[in-house]
Enzyme design. Sequence first.
Site, PDB file in Angstrom:
ATOM      1  N   CYS A  10       0.817  -1.222   0.000  1.00 32.89           N
ATOM      2  CA  CYS A  10       0.000   0.000   0.000  1.00 32.89           C
ATOM      3  C   CYS A  10       0.843   1.260   0.000  1.00 32.89           C
ATOM      4  O   CYS A  10       0.295   2.365   0.083  1.00 32.89           O
ATOM      5  CB  CYS A  10      -0.931   0.007   1.210  1.00 32.89           C
ATOM      6  SG  CYS A  10      -2.146  -1.325   1.223  1.00 32.89           S
ATOM      7  N   ARG A  66      -7.090   3.952  -1.921  1.00 21.59           N
ATOM      8  CA  ARG A  66      -7.132   2.521  -1.606  1.00 21.59           C
ATOM      9  C   ARG A  66      -7.132   2.295  -0.096  1.00 21.59           C
ATOM     10  O   ARG A  66      -7.934   1.503   0.428  1.00 21.59           O
ATOM     11  CB  ARG A  66      -5.931   1.816  -2.239  1.00 21.59           C
ATOM     12  CG  ARG A  66      -5.818   0.343  -1.929  1.00 21.59           C
ATOM     13  CD  ARG A  66      -4.519  -0.217  -2.465  1.00 21.59           C
ATOM     14  NE  ARG A  66      -4.456  -1.666  -2.321  1.00 21.59           N
ATOM     15  CZ  ARG A  66      -3.408  -2.407  -2.677  1.00 21.59           C
ATOM     16  NH1 ARG A  66      -2.341  -1.826  -3.187  1.00 21.59           N
ATOM     17  NH2 ARG A  66      -3.424  -3.713  -2.518  1.00 21.59           N
TER      18      ARG A  66
END
Length: 297
Positions: A194, A240
């Site tokens: 991420c 996200r």
Amino acid sequence: MSVPSSLPGVDTAPAKYPLGAMCVLLLGLFAMYVPTFQRLAAMVWSTDEQGHGPLILAASLWLLWGKRQALFALTPEPAVGPGVLCLVLASVLYVVGRSQGVLELDAMSFILMLMACMLLLVGRRGLRLTWFSFFFLLFMVPLPGTLVQMITLPLKQAVSYVAENLLYWAGYPIGRTGVTLTIGPYQLLVADACSGLNSLFTLESLGLLYMNIMNYKSAWRNGILAVFIVPISFIANVTRVITLVLVTYYLGDEVGQSFVHEFAGVLLFSVAMVLIYGVDRLLAAQFDESKGARHGR
């Protein structure tokens, strides 16, 4: 596709290349680099960070294949000096990389070896015609582990900081310790995947491929779009992380770690591609009238 005879270095008939010798050369390259690609597939391409490697290789070969008629129409003018220099450098990288287990050098030698073959078979014009295919292959080369570690942690911290502040401003009970986000009873660790590093390189490669296919003539337009991909990648990764945090907050940890986690990756690229296209359309308003559009319009 026919090529006008008036172009310098181009004959009215396609040049005759020693196809038998070229087949032997391709077989030699195949034998040399099959172990390299096997190691890449087992050690690098199977990870989230470098999973785009096979797509980069396939796209580069597709771009080379698309130039085949123009290449065969060129009169062969081997550039022996640069070709031999490139061949020697590729050989050194190949030997060191293979003997010492340095996969980055091994993969880099493949690109230089292809460039050496192009220089020795066709010449500088062939390399100028296909330069983007070789440049694009650089995105296939694994990043050094030290560099990845240096970049990943600051990116994770930045993504965590922005996600926390946006959710806090939206009124959510969220806190942060390093790269760990706490929302309600749940704690979420912002993982390396991420951080945005892998998506940055993937999106940058996609953006460059898009510009090459669209055949934009303006260097300024291409440069601006390439630079904008960096903040676009960051925004997509923040989106996200926020999505995963909200799903976990409302639906629980099990749902957040289920297929939704993979869906968030799809969302990342969807957001990024929409933003890239939006920036491209904004640039079109400026550059399409200053010979920056496709085919130089």
